[in-house]
Design a protein around this motif. Sequence first.
Motif: not given
Length: 205
Positions: A73, A75, A78, A85, A108
Amino acid sequence: MAKRFQDLGPLTNGEPMSILAFKKEQRLELWKQRESGWEMVCSYPFTGYSGTLGPKLEEGDGQIPEGIYQIEYLNPNSSYHLSIKLDYPNSFDRKMADVDGREELGFDIFIHGSSATIGCIPIGDEAIEELFYLIAKNGYSNVTTIITPVDFRLGAAPPEVDGIGWEADLYAKLSKRLKDYPIPENPNNEDDNKEHQLPTVPPSS
């Protein structure tokens, strides 16, 4: 971006893209697939780095993963301006961990802005804005990320990694995959590479 890319249409038409990231060279390249093959769009230097050459093996080792990853995905909220990601650990990472008897592989892993990092790839705020936008407009599911310890296209030898016995197979796979991407004329000159504009291709009938 309007100054840097005269026509964003050919870059955001949904055709496959690739991100190549080279740890030793600390360089990230964005590529677009055309009818004639892969063409480089631009490149960005890492703005930070952690760990050493070699795969990521466990949580907290500070290593940037090595392998072929998909984007999970994007972000926009952030802590590092914007972030992308990656799906580390992927099926290969998990399989090798089972072989080694390792657990707690970490998680992560992002490409992001800023310069702080522990196992991620930072490219600065301006660069991540550009990369984030191009990937979002093109569709992140159409992007593959290849992270290698060295740029095998330049004839660099793979690093020696202690404690595991499967890295040679991984590096052979990555080296073979990189053969699809021509060596840039000036791979370490990011300013020149960023000005590269893919040719406009008329829509197919």
